[in-house]
Enzyme design. Sequence first.
Site, PDB file in Angstrom:
ATOM      1  N   VAL A 238       0.841  -1.203   0.000  1.00 32.03           N
ATOM      2  CA  VAL A 238       0.000   0.000   0.000  1.00 32.03           C
ATOM      3  C   VAL A 238       0.878   1.255   0.000  1.00 32.03           C
ATOM      4  O   VAL A 238       0.753   2.128  -0.866  1.00 32.03           O
ATOM      5  CB  VAL A 238      -0.929   0.009   1.245  1.00 32.03           C
ATOM      6  CG1 VAL A 238      -1.725   1.310   1.309  1.00 32.03           C
ATOM      7  CG2 VAL A 238      -1.872  -1.192   1.215  1.00 32.03           C
TER       8      VAL A 238
ATOM      9  N   LYS B 221      14.242  -3.438   3.909  1.00 32.25           N
ATOM     10  CA  LYS B 221      13.359  -2.748   2.960  1.00 32.25           C
ATOM     11  C   LYS B 221      13.856  -1.304   2.763  1.00 32.25           C
ATOM     12  O   LYS B 221      13.958  -0.820   1.626  1.00 32.25           O
ATOM     13  CB  LYS B 221      11.931  -2.759   3.525  1.00 32.25           C
ATOM     14  CG  LYS B 221      10.878  -2.324   2.568  1.00 32.25           C
ATOM     15  CD  LYS B 221       9.497  -2.366   3.199  1.00 32.25           C
ATOM     16  CE  LYS B 221       8.954  -3.772   3.344  1.00 32.25           C
ATOM     17  NZ  LYS B 221       7.527  -3.783   3.769  1.00 32.25           N
TER      18      LYS B 221
ATOM     19  N   CYS C 297      -6.251  -8.907   2.676  1.00 36.46           N
ATOM     20  CA  CYS C 297      -7.468  -8.100   2.792  1.00 36.46           C
ATOM     21  C   CYS C 297      -8.711  -8.966   2.909  1.00 36.46           C
ATOM     22  O   CYS C 297      -9.361  -9.002   3.947  1.00 36.46           O
ATOM     23  CB  CYS C 297      -7.602  -7.214   1.559  1.00 36.46           C
ATOM     24  SG  CYS C 297      -6.194  -6.189   1.306  1.00 36.46           S
TER      25      CYS C 297
ATOM     26  N   ARG D  19       0.813 -14.216   1.702  1.00 31.99           N
ATOM     27  CA  ARG D  19       0.031 -14.041   2.934  1.00 31.99           C
ATOM     28  C   ARG D  19      -1.319 -14.736   2.853  1.00 31.99           C
ATOM     29  O   ARG D  19      -2.086 -14.512   1.929  1.00 31.99           O
ATOM     30  CB  ARG D  19      -0.139 -12.555   3.248  1.00 31.99           C
ATOM     31  CG  ARG D  19       1.130 -11.923   3.795  1.00 31.99           C
ATOM     32  CD  ARG D  19       0.972 -10.438   3.993  1.00 31.99           C
ATOM     33  NE  ARG D  19       0.895  -9.733   2.709  1.00 31.99           N
ATOM     34  CZ  ARG D  19       0.817  -8.409   2.648  1.00 31.99           C
ATOM     35  NH1 ARG D  19       0.790  -7.681   3.755  1.00 31.99           N
ATOM     36  NH2 ARG D  19       0.771  -7.817   1.474  1.00 31.99           N
TER      37      ARG D  19
END
Length: 446
Positions: free
Chosen positions: A14, A38, A268, A338
Amino acid sequence: MPKKTVAVIGLGYVGLPLALLAAAKGWRVIGVDTNEEKVSLINQGQSPLADKQLSRQLLSHPLLATGEAGAISQASVIIIAVPTPVHDNHQPDFEPLTKALIDIAPHLKSGHTIIVESTINPGVMDEVVVPTITAHTSLALDANTSSGPPDVYLAHCPERINPGDPRWTVATIPRVLGAYSAAGQRRALNFYRSILDAPVRPMASVTEAEAVKILENTFRDVNIAFVNEMAKSFAKLNIDIMNVIAGAATKPFAFLAHYPGNGVGGHCISVDPYYMIEAGRQAGFDHQFLKLARSINDSMPAFTVEQLSAGLTAARLPASTPVAVLGLAYKKNIDDIRHSPALTTVSLLQDKKYTVRLWDPFLPRLSTVASLEAALADGAAIMLATDHDRIVKKLTLPTFKKHGTPLIIDGKNALPGASLAAQGIPYYGIGRRYLPAGGSGSSSAS
Ligand code: SAJ
């Protein structure tokens, strides 16, 4: 005019696309993430996500990434895009969100606008976000300041990223936004309208904005559960559900196609319903339908393994037949695992002592063989678990003939079952089955 600066907290699926879009639209962007690897990759111009478009954007619009939340003091707008997962017991896990808020709170200053993009259920802004910030700053929030002008403005603009989608991108997906004050709404809208091509719809409250996101994602979960249940029923009735969905989709209104498969993954759709279930429970409402949909979708990996067991038995193949599990990501053409139903399926296969070979071109580290050929060798049965384009296009009849493929389980209904059965290969999909003529049944749906 000095460039306005936006700080993006959380540089994942996101936050990173949003940060890159803001940079491309002229904002000075500071990315903040607790993951040092990251941060280092991004500062070297490399994308931590396997996404070619992000990699290209990082090269053309390098970001400044840091692990230091104090960097937000340079920004006027602060975007919170951290995960909102669930614990193993499916209870919402607000720890990443509250930690991010506590990290930034000491560095907040008058004039800051904080916009939460993470997916949260109705009530979380009021009951988690506002109290957490309030407890860690002396600044006045527009959310709970009645006397005099606030120092800090809060808003919620739920993310709608669809990883791997070339058409609906962070720039083109319409958004909704809720704020606590007119000034806060104006500030947040000004930010989004400076970077998005798509419209932003102001909602009447942050709670409505929270509810929009939860409604759209639970809508998707229950619709997928609906077709998954129909698939289980049609499997017993020897009806090809994919043909029936295609037929129903000729109706130009009041029908929206969803497709059965080996399960529902991702951060999600498989998670957000639990946030609503818990919010409802705390408010005294029992979401029976949402819970039923979750249990149906979570039953699909086991249903898929049942197809393998039935197929091996019907084709009189030994249980020792190697099983090539193709695809491990939770959906096609990305590397995200995920809540991946493919991984759940692999665990079930291993529990049943099947000999499995794992191959996903997006996930070499999780693959146990290095190529499709190695996966299919010696007459392995195929279980297509993720319908990556790179996999599906290689699954041709010559390939099956070359390796003596004796059975195909299609967890994503992505292969031409009828023609494969006509060529002598038993095909078990999810809500569709085709067997070679004679022997173990006819080559029509059976
Ligand atoms: N799936 C099915 N049948 C379907 C559609 C999906 O079994 O008909 C499965 C997929 O294989 C996957 C899971 O459900 O395992 C989720 O699929 P998804 O396409 O919803 O994937 P997400 O979670 O990456 O993206 C979704 C957005 N997807 C689309 O709108 C197409 C959307 O629901 C949300 O905007 C977004 O997550 C989010 O961030 O909330």
